[in-house]
Design a protein around this motif. Sequence first.
Motif, PDB file in Angstrom:
ATOM      1  N   VAL A  60       0.837  -1.203   0.000  1.00 45.60           N
ATOM      2  CA  VAL A  60       0.000   0.000   0.000  1.00 45.60           C
ATOM      3  C   VAL A  60       0.874   1.256   0.000  1.00 45.60           C
ATOM      4  O   VAL A  60       0.586   2.232  -0.707  1.00 45.60           O
ATOM      5  CB  VAL A  60      -0.969  -0.012   1.200  1.00 45.60           C
ATOM      6  N   ALA A  61       1.953   1.228   0.758  1.00 49.29           N
ATOM      7  CA  ALA A  61       2.860   2.381   0.786  1.00 49.29           C
ATOM      8  C   ALA A  61       3.493   2.605  -0.586  1.00 49.29           C
ATOM      9  O   ALA A  61       3.677   3.757  -1.008  1.00 49.29           O
ATOM     10  CB  ALA A  61       3.937   2.177   1.842  1.00 49.29           C
ATOM     11  N   LEU A  62       3.821   1.525  -1.287  1.00 58.78           N
ATOM     12  CA  LEU A  62       4.364   1.673  -2.639  1.00 58.78           C
ATOM     13  C   LEU A  62       3.321   2.247  -3.592  1.00 58.78           C
ATOM     14  O   LEU A  62       3.654   3.063  -4.461  1.00 58.78           O
ATOM     15  CB  LEU A  62       4.858   0.325  -3.162  1.00 58.78           C
ATOM     16  N   LEU A  63       2.070   1.818  -3.441  1.00 62.73           N
ATOM     17  CA  LEU A  63       1.010   2.376  -4.288  1.00 62.73           C
ATOM     18  C   LEU A  63       0.794   3.864  -4.012  1.00 62.73           C
ATOM     19  O   LEU A  63       0.578   4.647  -4.934  1.00 62.73           O
ATOM     20  CB  LEU A  63      -0.291   1.614  -4.065  1.00 62.73           C
ATOM     21  N   VAL A  64       0.860   4.241  -2.740  1.00 63.69           N
ATOM     22  CA  VAL A  64       0.616   5.637  -2.373  1.00 63.69           C
ATOM     23  C   VAL A  64       1.803   6.526  -2.755  1.00 63.69           C
ATOM     24  O   VAL A  64       1.622   7.606  -3.327  1.00 63.69           O
ATOM     25  CB  VAL A  64       0.315   5.743  -0.862  1.00 63.69           C
ATOM     26  N   ALA A  65       3.014   6.083  -2.459  1.00 64.01           N
ATOM     27  CA  ALA A  65       4.192   6.920  -2.664  1.00 64.01           C
ATOM     28  C   ALA A  65       4.922   6.639  -3.974  1.00 64.01           C
ATOM     29  O   ALA A  65       5.932   7.279  -4.263  1.00 64.01           O
ATOM     30  CB  ALA A  65       5.167   6.728  -1.499  1.00 64.01           C
ATOM     31  N   GLY A  66       4.423   5.713  -4.768  1.00 65.30           N
ATOM     32  CA  GLY A  66       5.132   5.315  -5.987  1.00 65.30           C
ATOM     33  C   GLY A  66       5.310   6.449  -6.980  1.00 65.30           C
ATOM     34  O   GLY A  66       6.390   6.630  -7.545  1.00 65.30           O
ATOM     35  N   HIS A  67       4.263   7.216  -7.206  1.00 64.96           N
ATOM     36  CA  HIS A  67       4.356   8.319  -8.165  1.00 64.96           C
ATOM     37  C   HIS A  67       5.384   9.359  -7.701  1.00 64.96           C
ATOM     38  O   HIS A  67       6.178   9.855  -8.503  1.00 64.96           O
ATOM     39  CB  HIS A  67       2.989   8.971  -8.350  1.00 64.96           C
TER      40      HIS A  67
END
Length: 91
Positions: A60-67
Amino acid sequence: MDSNAVLDIGLDALILAAKLSAPILVTALVVGFAVSLLQSITQVQEVTLSFVPKAIAVSVALLVAGHWMISETVSFTQELFTRIPSLLSGG
C-alpha cells in the motif's frame, strides 16, 4: 571533473536513496511494531502473522508513494543530465 563535483553528486544520490526508502521502511517499522505489540499482548507467536500485514502495508505504501518516488528519481536524473556540460568543461 573535480572531486568536489563527485562528492556533491554522491551526496545527492545518498540523500535521494534515503528519501525514497523512508516511506517503505517507516511503514514496515510501524506495522511490525504494532503486530509485535499485539502478539506480545495476546501471546500468539505466529511468524506469518507478522509477515503478511507488513507485506500488505508495504504494498500500500508503494502504491501511495510510488508516483512521488518516480518523479523524484526522474528529476534527479534530469538534474544530472543538465550538469554534464559543466562537469565536462570543469566549470
